[in-house]
Design a protein around this motif. Structure first.
Motif, PDB file in Angstrom:
ATOM      1  N   ALA A   1      34.347  37.265  98.255  1.00  0.00           N
ATOM      2  CA  ALA A   1      34.402  36.674  99.594  1.00  0.00           C
ATOM      3  C   ALA A   1      34.865  37.747 100.572  1.00  0.00           C
ATOM      4  CB  ALA A   1      35.349  35.482  99.629  1.00  0.00           C
TER       5      ALA A   1
ATOM      6  N   PHE B   1      38.346  28.578  96.122  1.00  0.00           N
ATOM      7  CA  PHE B   1      37.092  27.849  95.983  1.00  0.00           C
ATOM      8  C   PHE B   1      37.406  26.616  95.141  1.00  0.00           C
ATOM      9  CE2 PHE B   1      33.197  30.616  96.901  1.00  0.00           C
ATOM     10  CZ  PHE B   1      33.849  31.365  97.858  1.00  0.00           C
TER      11      PHE B   1
ATOM     12  N   GLY C   1      37.825  25.995  89.514  1.00  0.00           N
ATOM     13  CA  GLY C   1      37.484  26.714  90.727  1.00  0.00           C
ATOM     14  C   GLY C   1      37.871  28.165  90.576  1.00  0.00           C
TER      15      GLY C   1
ATOM     16  N   SER D   1      40.068  31.652  92.808  1.00  0.00           N
ATOM     17  CA  SER D   1      40.875  32.063  93.955  1.00  0.00           C
ATOM     18  C   SER D   1      41.145  33.550  93.896  1.00  0.00           C
ATOM     19  CB  SER D   1      42.197  31.293  93.979  1.00  0.00           C
ATOM     20  OG  SER D   1      42.958  31.614  92.828  1.00  0.00           O
TER      21      SER D   1
ATOM     22  N   LEU E   1      36.843  36.888  93.426  1.00  0.00           N
ATOM     23  CA  LEU E   1      37.331  35.581  92.987  1.00  0.00           C
ATOM     24  C   LEU E   1      37.471  35.531  91.473  1.00  0.00           C
ATOM     25  CD1 LEU E   1      35.106  33.623  95.441  1.00  0.00           C
ATOM     26  CD2 LEU E   1      37.592  33.793  95.545  1.00  0.00           C
TER      27      LEU E   1
ATOM     28  N   TYR F   1      31.119  24.493  96.045  1.00  0.00           N
ATOM     29  CA  TYR F   1      32.557  24.595  96.322  1.00  0.00           C
ATOM     30  C   TYR F   1      32.861  24.273  97.778  1.00  0.00           C
ATOM     31  CZ  TYR F   1      33.001  27.092  91.906  1.00  0.00           C
ATOM     32  OH  TYR F   1      32.989  27.426  90.576  1.00  0.00           O
ATOM     33  N   GLN F   2      34.021  23.669  97.972  1.00  0.00           N
ATOM     34  CA  GLN F   2      34.642  23.596  99.284  1.00  0.00           C
ATOM     35  C   GLN F   2      35.658  24.737  99.299  1.00  0.00           C
ATOM     36  OE1 GLN F   2      35.877  19.434  98.878  1.00  0.00           O
ATOM     37  NE2 GLN F   2      34.663  19.026 100.707  1.00  0.00           N
ATOM     38  N   VAL F   3      35.761  25.418 100.430  1.00  0.00           N
ATOM     39  CA  VAL F   3      36.576  26.629 100.484  1.00  0.00           C
ATOM     40  C   VAL F   3      37.749  26.425 101.426  1.00  0.00           C
ATOM     41  CG1 VAL F   3      36.550  29.097 101.040  1.00  0.00           C
ATOM     42  CG2 VAL F   3      34.532  28.027 100.018  1.00  0.00           C
TER      43      VAL F   3
ATOM     44  N   PRO G   1      40.584  22.178 102.153  1.00  0.00           N
ATOM     45  CA  PRO G   1      39.172  22.316 101.776  1.00  0.00           C
ATOM     46  C   PRO G   1      38.274  21.202 102.300  1.00  0.00           C
ATOM     47  CG  PRO G   1      40.516  21.780  99.857  1.00  0.00           C
ATOM     48  CD  PRO G   1      41.454  22.024 100.994  1.00  0.00           C
TER      49      PRO G   1
ATOM     50  N   THR H   1      32.030  26.042 103.002  1.00  0.00           N
ATOM     51  CA  THR H   1      31.464  25.704 101.707  1.00  0.00           C
ATOM     52  C   THR H   1      30.766  26.929 101.120  1.00  0.00           C
ATOM     53  OG1 THR H   1      29.372  24.965 102.662  1.00  0.00           O
ATOM     54  CG2 THR H   1      31.081  23.285 102.343  1.00  0.00           C
ATOM     55  N   ALA H   2      30.515  26.874  99.816  1.00  0.00           N
ATOM     56  CA  ALA H   2      29.795  27.952  99.145  1.00  0.00           C
ATOM     57  C   ALA H   2      29.072  27.377  97.939  1.00  0.00           C
ATOM     58  CB  ALA H   2      30.765  29.042  98.700  1.00  0.00           C
TER      59      ALA H   2
END
Length: 144
Positions: free
Chosen positions: A35, A51, A59, A61, A72, A86-88, A121, A127-128
Motif C-alpha cells: 500500500a 486490510f 486480513g 496490516s 502488508l 477488503y475494507q481498509v 473500516p 476498499t481493496a
C-alpha cells in the motif's frame, strides 16, 4: 581436522538459516501486496494500515515507511495477505502528556494526525481487492 572443518561448516550453515516461523496449519495462500499512502499530497510515514476482510477471517496490516509505503502481512514475518475483498483503515496518532495533575500518575491523550474517519473500516470509504496472483500495489490518497 578435515572432519572438524566440515562439521563446523555444516553447523554454521544450519545455524545461520532463517528462523522464520512456518505459516500456521490451514493458512490460506498469501499474495504480495503493498500500500502507498499519501495525506494532503505527501507520503504518510508511520501510519498503521489495516486490510479488514469483508469475508473470511484473515486480513493484513503494516506500518508505512518514510515514503508512505507498507508491505502488508497477515502472518508476520511472512509478507502477503490472502486474496479477497477488503475494507481498509488507516490511522496515525500520537500520545501527548496532559499538563498538570499528579506527577506520579501522568495522564495522556491521543492526538489524531489524520481525520479519524480513515481509522474506521466501515466509514473510511477505502476498499481493496487483492487478486490471487501477482504483486499488487494499492494507492490511498487521503484528504481532510
Amino acid at each position: 581436522m578435515l572432519r572438524f572443518v566440515v562439521c563446523f561448516s555444516l553447523l554454521c550453515f544450519v545455524g545461520c538459516q532463517s528462523n522464520t516461523k512456518p505459516l500456521p496449519d490451514g493458512a490460506p495462500p498469501l499474495t504480495p501486496a503493498t500500500a502507498k499512502v499519501t495525506y494532503q499530497g505527501s507520503p504518510l510515514a508511520d501510519a498503521l494500515v489495516v486490510f479488514a476482510p469483508k469475508e473470511g477471517k484473515i486480513g493484513g496490516s503494516g506500518k508505512t515507511d518514510a515514503n508512505g509505503l507498507v508491505q502488508l502481512q497477515a502472518y508476520p514475518p511472512h509478507e502477503g495477505i490472502p486474496f479477497g475483498e477488503y475494507q481498509v483503515m488507516i490511522t496515525k496518532s500520537e500520545s501527548v502528556e496532559v499538563p498538570g495533575g499528579d506527577p506520579d500518575n501522568r495522564q495522556t491523550k491521543t492526538n489524531f494526525l489524520i481525520p479519524q474517519k480513515y481509522g474506521n473500516p466501515t466509514k473510511s470509504g477505502l476498499t481493496a481487492t487483492v487478486a490471487q496472483q501477482g504483486d499488487q500495489v494499492f494507492t490511498f490518497e487521503l484528504k481532510d
